[in-house]
Design a protein around this motif. Sequence first.
Motif, short mmCIF file in Angstrom:
data_model
loop_
_atom_site.label_atom_id
_atom_site.label_comp_id
_atom_site.label_asym_id
_atom_site.label_seq_id
_atom_site.Cartn_x
_atom_site.Cartn_y
_atom_site.Cartn_z
N GLY A 42 0.78 -1.25 -0.09
CA GLY A 42 0.00 -0.12 -0.20
C GLY A 42 0.90 1.14 0.11
O GLY A 42 0.35 2.21 0.20
N LYS A 43 2.17 1.13 -0.44
CA LYS A 43 3.03 2.23 -0.38
C LYS A 43 2.75 3.46 -1.26
O LYS A 43 2.34 4.60 -0.90
N LYS B 59 -3.90 -1.65 5.77
CA LYS B 59 -5.19 -2.56 5.39
C LYS B 59 -5.99 -3.00 6.58
O LYS B 59 -6.38 -4.05 6.59
#
Length: 530
Positions: free
Chosen positions: A23-24, A141
Amino acid sequence: MGTYADEINKRRTFAIISHPDAGKTTLTEKFLLYGGAINLAGSVKGKATARHAVSDWMQIEKERGISVTSSVLQFTYDGFCINILDTPGHQDFSEDTYRTLMAADSAVMVIDASKGVEAQTRKLFKVCVMRHIPIFTFINKMDRDANDTFELLDDIEKELGIATCPINWPIGSGKNFKGVYERAGKCVITYADTEKGTKEGHATRIPIGETETLTSQIGEDFLASLTDEIELLDGASADYDLEKIQAGDLTPVFFGSALTNFGVEIFLQHFLKMTTTPLPRRADIGLIDPVEHDFSAFVFKIQANMNKAHRDRIAFMRICSGRFDVNEEVRHVQGGRVMRLSQPQQIMADERKILSEAYAGDIIGVFDPGIFSIGDTVCMPGEQFVYEGIPTFAPEHFARVRQVDTMKRKQFVKGIMQIAQEGAIQIFQEFNTGMEEIIVGVVGVLQFDVLKYRLENEYNVEIKLENLPYEYIRWIENKDIDLDKLTGTSDMKKIKDLKDNPLLLFVNQWSIGMTLERNEGLILSEFGRT
Ligand code: G4P
């Protein structure tokens, strides 16, 4: 003597690291949103457009849908001027990914809550530890089913060997994600699934003492387990200690969901309080202070052929001290000349902005007519010093290179040397021969394809690569070693780099251990020196 303390002290320069898909990119987009750099998150780096392939030649990138480039993003937030060094986020990452960390003052590590610490995070983490830079953990997340929180922390401590200090604590996960408990403020921040791309909307803070409100918001069961967990946590986790955080010995941990934009601004606010202003950097004349010293910088990355028609190269520099002024001359120390830096620019995603000034902490890209090498120092004309070199990171894949047409020897050597100078590959030779036999080492296997492609397209040289079975390379630290007398395992290989430094290649860790055992006093290192 510099006088730009205010400008420099508001700079914060960090790298963002993660295993692919943690999720960078999404988190970076949300940061930019808070900084007002874009109106709608995603418009800068939406998947399709903004894996920001900046170059033509990187057909490989396009074919495989991945990016081997990295870029720098700058935005302002709450009076801070923030530089994010984005690193390529795919399996086949290159040495550049490591080098980017050499230009950062801290690192944000994004971890997928359902996966914990993954392979790539581990590697990048090692480089942060080597530099003792602060590491901030964002466990992402949480809107999906997550691993047990204590297990996640345990994983970080065990896998990475760093103590953790949760700044907030998640309440549930997935469909039952209720929000986070903020330990310092002793309050619950309730989860609100704000629309993608909007600012944090309706999250509310409820003090932990307000049992009734909390029960109605998160439910009796969650409140009960939260109370237990807080008690356990207060007894078991490391105390908040800013000094330890800044020394890279303790990582503050945050929980959130980048996609739904929960916990991002909370993270940003805490992070900016805890992270450092541009750090002093070691040079041969001692530590160079970012504020006290006049302009200086070092090259940490060279990007070739951003525009194939011009065969141009961009040298990325981290400004370490003072103010850069486009109208002033500077000294390129290794090149032994005084010059003006040509077309200095800020490279944001696929956009380039020409700059007239920049400050310590900033990253600039300058046009490179082929004179810069990784690790080079640039300073004021009246000065003469060099920054400590950037280490060479151990490649993990090796291949013997053979030319198909031996008549093109000259182009071949020129091409491969140039590509090596840019730092995409490392070149080695058999220990007892010269350039006839070339062994190439890379950090990610994609670099083999890049090498082949570029030699064919830019230098008109066709090559064949024969993969070698080695996975480990070690530099020999002992200066006075007699290599002929060194006894290793039968599958060990002696090679040398272009500066004639001896190195050893191994097939597995066991062979390294055996070799150390058989040669008393032998010191092997995972990092080489430039
Ligand atoms: P990376 O840069 O670390 O490789 O990860 P990236 O942000 O591209 O995210 C990888 C995938 O994970 C994306 O989904 C993204 O939407 C999703 N993701 C990121 N953060 C969160 C989060 O907090 N919660 C959830 N549920 N998902 C998250 P994708 O389907 O691969 O791409 P896309 O089509 O959504 O862009």
